[in-house]
Scaffold this motif. Sequence first.
Motif, mmCIF file in Angstrom:
data_model
loop_
_atom_site.group_PDB
_atom_site.id
_atom_site.type_symbol
_atom_site.label_atom_id
_atom_site.label_comp_id
_atom_site.label_asym_id
_atom_site.label_seq_id
_atom_site.Cartn_x
_atom_site.Cartn_y
_atom_site.Cartn_z
ATOM 1 N N ASP A 1 32.888 92.031 5.777
ATOM 2 C CA ASP A 1 33.634 93.289 5.947
ATOM 3 C C ASP A 1 33.478 94.199 4.739
ATOM 4 O O ASP A 1 34.424 94.439 3.981
ATOM 5 N N ARG A 2 32.286 94.695 4.548
ATOM 6 C CA ARG A 2 32.048 95.694 3.499
ATOM 7 C C ARG A 2 32.098 97.084 4.137
ATOM 8 O O ARG A 2 31.724 97.259 5.284
ATOM 9 N N VAL A 3 32.558 98.065 3.385
ATOM 10 C CA VAL A 3 32.719 99.405 3.935
ATOM 11 C C VAL A 3 31.626 100.322 3.415
ATOM 12 O O VAL A 3 31.209 100.233 2.255
ATOM 13 N N LEU A 4 31.162 101.219 4.287
ATOM 14 C CA LEU A 4 30.175 102.229 3.931
ATOM 15 C C LEU A 4 30.803 103.596 4.179
ATOM 16 O O LEU A 4 31.120 103.947 5.314
ATOM 17 N N ILE A 5 31.003 104.333 3.085
ATOM 18 C CA ILE A 5 31.648 105.649 3.128
ATOM 19 C C ILE A 5 30.609 106.698 2.771
ATOM 20 O O ILE A 5 29.848 106.516 1.818
ATOM 21 N N GLY A 6 30.566 107.788 3.505
ATOM 22 C CA GLY A 6 29.610 108.844 3.214
ATOM 23 C C GLY A 6 30.280 110.110 2.728
ATOM 24 O O GLY A 6 31.227 110.598 3.358
ATOM 25 N N GLU A 7 29.814 110.647 1.598
ATOM 26 C CA GLU A 7 30.292 111.955 1.151
ATOM 27 C C GLU A 7 29.577 113.015 1.978
ATOM 28 O O GLU A 7 28.354 113.134 1.923
ATOM 29 N N ILE A 8 30.353 113.800 2.725
ATOM 30 C CA ILE A 8 29.758 114.756 3.662
ATOM 31 C C ILE A 8 30.603 116.023 3.679
ATOM 32 O O ILE A 8 31.720 116.021 4.215
ATOM 33 N N TYR A 9 30.092 117.090 3.114
ATOM 34 C CA TYR A 9 30.765 118.383 3.172
ATOM 35 C C TYR A 9 30.151 119.192 4.311
ATOM 36 O O TYR A 9 29.223 119.977 4.107
ATOM 37 N N LEU A 10 30.645 118.956 5.519
ATOM 38 C CA LEU A 10 30.143 119.629 6.707
ATOM 39 C C LEU A 10 31.319 119.953 7.622
ATOM 40 O O LEU A 10 32.384 119.329 7.529
ATOM 41 N N PRO A 11 31.141 120.912 8.550
ATOM 42 C CA PRO A 11 32.203 121.191 9.528
ATOM 43 C C PRO A 11 32.504 119.960 10.381
ATOM 44 O O PRO A 11 31.679 119.037 10.489
ATOM 45 N N VAL A 12 33.667 119.950 11.018
ATOM 46 C CA VAL A 12 34.126 118.785 11.766
ATOM 47 C C VAL A 12 33.096 118.308 12.774
ATOM 48 O O VAL A 12 32.823 117.103 12.883
ATOM 49 N N GLU A 13 32.500 119.241 13.526
ATOM 50 C CA GLU A 13 31.583 118.819 14.576
ATOM 51 C C GLU A 13 30.347 118.115 14.040
ATOM 52 O O GLU A 13 29.763 117.251 14.707
ATOM 53 N N ARG A 14 29.922 118.456 12.825
ATOM 54 C CA ARG A 14 28.798 117.746 12.201
ATOM 55 C C ARG A 14 29.277 116.507 11.448
ATOM 56 O O ARG A 14 28.603 115.485 11.417
ATOM 57 N N LEU A 15 30.432 116.603 10.848
ATOM 58 C CA LEU A 15 31.000 115.467 10.120
ATOM 59 C C LEU A 15 31.091 114.236 11.015
ATOM 60 O O LEU A 15 30.643 113.139 10.642
ATOM 61 N N VAL A 16 31.658 114.397 12.203
ATOM 62 C CA VAL A 16 31.887 113.233 13.070
ATOM 63 C C VAL A 16 30.582 112.660 13.607
ATOM 64 O O VAL A 16 30.549 111.500 14.044
ATOM 65 N N ALA A 17 29.494 113.434 13.564
ATOM 66 C CA ALA A 17 28.199 112.901 13.997
ATOM 67 C C ALA A 17 27.755 111.747 13.115
ATOM 68 O O ALA A 17 26.946 110.901 13.548
ATOM 69 N N TYR A 18 28.286 111.677 11.900
ATOM 70 C CA TYR A 18 27.852 110.642 10.960
ATOM 71 C C TYR A 18 28.467 109.272 11.248
ATOM 72 O O TYR A 18 28.145 108.299 10.568
ATOM 73 N N TYR A 19 29.352 109.189 12.246
ATOM 74 C CA TYR A 19 29.731 107.870 12.745
ATOM 75 C C TYR A 19 28.541 107.216 13.451
ATOM 76 O O TYR A 19 28.497 105.993 13.580
ATOM 77 N N GLY A 20 27.614 108.055 13.908
ATOM 78 C CA GLY A 20 26.400 107.554 14.520
ATOM 79 C C GLY A 20 26.586 107.145 15.967
ATOM 80 O O GLY A 20 27.709 106.995 16.463
ATOM 81 N N ALA A 21 25.472 106.982 16.669
ATOM 82 C CA ALA A 21 25.515 106.514 18.050
ATOM 83 C C ALA A 21 26.088 105.102 18.073
ATOM 84 O O ALA A 21 25.691 104.237 17.288
ATOM 85 N N ASP A 22 27.072 104.887 18.969
ATOM 86 C CA ASP A 22 27.722 103.577 19.088
ATOM 87 C C ASP A 22 28.299 103.099 17.758
ATOM 88 O O ASP A 22 28.329 101.906 17.455
ATOM 89 N N LEU A 23 28.771 104.057 16.946
ATOM 90 C CA LEU A 23 29.399 103.774 15.649
ATOM 91 C C LEU A 23 28.466 103.011 14.709
ATOM 92 O O LEU A 23 28.902 102.173 13.917
ATOM 93 N N ALA A 24 27.182 103.322 14.785
ATOM 94 C CA ALA A 24 26.198 102.672 13.915
ATOM 95 C C ALA A 24 25.927 103.486 12.654
ATOM 96 O O ALA A 24 25.002 103.168 11.902
ATOM 97 N N GLY A 25 26.725 104.523 12.404
ATOM 98 C CA GLY A 25 26.564 105.316 11.197
ATOM 99 C C GLY A 25 27.428 104.766 10.076
ATOM 100 O O GLY A 25 27.641 103.554 9.969
ATOM 101 N N VAL A 26 27.944 105.644 9.222
ATOM 102 C CA VAL A 26 28.855 105.186 8.172
ATOM 103 C C VAL A 26 30.205 104.855 8.786
ATOM 104 O O VAL A 26 30.588 105.406 9.824
ATOM 105 N N ASP A 27 30.916 103.948 8.156
ATOM 106 C CA ASP A 27 32.237 103.578 8.669
ATOM 107 C C ASP A 27 33.212 104.744 8.543
ATOM 108 O O ASP A 27 34.006 105.010 9.445
ATOM 109 N N LEU A 28 33.148 105.426 7.396
ATOM 110 C CA LEU A 28 34.056 106.545 7.132
ATOM 111 C C LEU A 28 33.257 107.730 6.606
ATOM 112 O O LEU A 28 32.891 107.752 5.425
ATOM 113 N N PRO A 29 32.938 108.714 7.439
ATOM 114 C CA PRO A 29 32.388 109.958 6.905
ATOM 115 C C PRO A 29 33.527 110.721 6.226
ATOM 116 O O PRO A 29 34.465 111.165 6.902
ATOM 117 N N PHE A 30 33.468 110.833 4.917
ATOM 118 C CA PHE A 30 34.590 111.421 4.175
ATOM 119 C C PHE A 30 34.972 112.773 4.770
ATOM 120 O O PHE A 30 34.141 113.673 4.916
#
Length: 532
Positions: free
Chosen positions: A258-287
């Motif tokens: 259970d390691r966490v992967l957090i991404g620093e992302i200064y983007l609008p909400v609609e782009r920010l949430v894309a970083y969860y990735g398809a089927d939540l395979a992106g970062v765990d927490l897009p900041f």
Amino acid sequence: MADTVWWKSGTVYQVYPRSFQDSDGDGIGDLRGITRRLDYLAWLGVDAVWISPFYPSPMADFGYDVADYCGVDPLFGTLEDFDALVAEAHFRRLKVILDFVPNHTSIAHPWFVDSRASRTSPKRNWYIWRDPAPDGGPPNNWISNFGGPAWSRDAATGQYYYHAFLREQPDLNWRNPEVRAAMHDVLRFWLDRGVDGFRVDVIWHLMKDEGFRDNPANPGFTSGQAEINRFTQVYSADRPEIFDVIAEMRAVLAPYGDRVLIGEIYLPVERLVAYYGADLAGVDLPFNFQLIQTPWNARSVAELVVAYEDALPPGGWPNWVLGNHDQPRIAARVGAAQASIAAMLLLTLRGTPTLYYGDEIGLAHVPIPPDRVQDPWERNEPGHGRDPERTPMQWDDSPNAGFSVGEPWLPLSADAVARNVELQCDDARSLLTLYRRLLRLRRDYTALSTGGFRSLPSSNAFVFAYERHDADTTLRILLNFSASPQTVSDTGAYGGAWTVLLSTHTDRASSLHANDLVLEANEGLMLIRGWS
């Protein structure tokens, strides 16, 4: 919460190591200093400490120009000091999250020294080198985030190298499989030493347009904005190939549990949430920095929270950030009176909150005299400096506020004698006490830590009202964003059915007897259904 992964139920506390605690008297915080203050973090009630960079570095950008990803700069201590910190943190059931800076290195990193040695260097393609434009200038119109061109010409080889930030921070070429493999080894190095996750610096910058096309002009740019806003960064950042990079990082972390992967992302909400990735395979927490950028009023904040919740992909876990080392302090943005509202908002919204050191005692804007300026961004673009939010933590009323026996690298706030941990920890009315009580309630009530969220309608434009709930408990939060009393009469009856669990005003009575509820000026209120 036994079945809930720790980074969903917990809270993260960011430490800027230069400014948290100095253990050797040189005026700069260090790893041993952080270790000395772990009891404070455990007492406060946070669950994880995120430590900003401490790697060997020339310090052109205070550690975000990395010269060795697998070491500790002597300024901060040794690898043995780090190992001791991790052991002591884990003994206190605190997780340790590291800042991972994969977008760029220092010009002093051996990789770049090799890369710039000649056009035929084996490391040449580890960085982004381009021929000049036909007029001899930079290859395209990309601008550095710290102002000025994002390209610097190397006289010896006649090509330009790309740097999204300072010229001392050349960008790595993440299209090169050798770069990816080397950086994956860096992750494993720290995972093997026991770290519990990573905050990935400027993750949306890692991939660039393969054709290096010019960025389009930003029609909304106005004078006074940072120069980076002159163009829309559609080709220099947020490229679709980034998700392959993130998937590979996740694969590195997967064997470690259970390691966490957090991404620093200064983007609008609609782009920010894309970083969860398809089927939540992106970062765990897009900041999620949206609260920092949203106007501080009830309607704007309520609309943001609902929009973010609606934009989350199925199963995506929310997170909230109100302060960090790059943004003005909470109390500087919203004012001292509203700092308690900010605390209650941050720690009662659904999702993982990240706290920034010093915000819990209300540190605000600290003026930096011209001869004490440290931040290179301030030197490049006056008015954009980040020094005021990086000043030393104030622990007590002793000289230098207990931070150091030497002169601190940045000045303390003028009210350090009155604004410090020691003074506030024994004051029932202090901001620090409020933070601690809120953090305790998050542990006592799963409705707050992992429960559901429901926004409540309100005709009062100054009040944001919402509920947190699970199968056993319903909590109602009402936040008055104004400096005058406000009546709330349209979110349901209060008399008898609800009891005050916590108020930012400590003289609030615990029982309610009227259907109309009056919030005092700058008051935040947490109610519990049927409790007495």
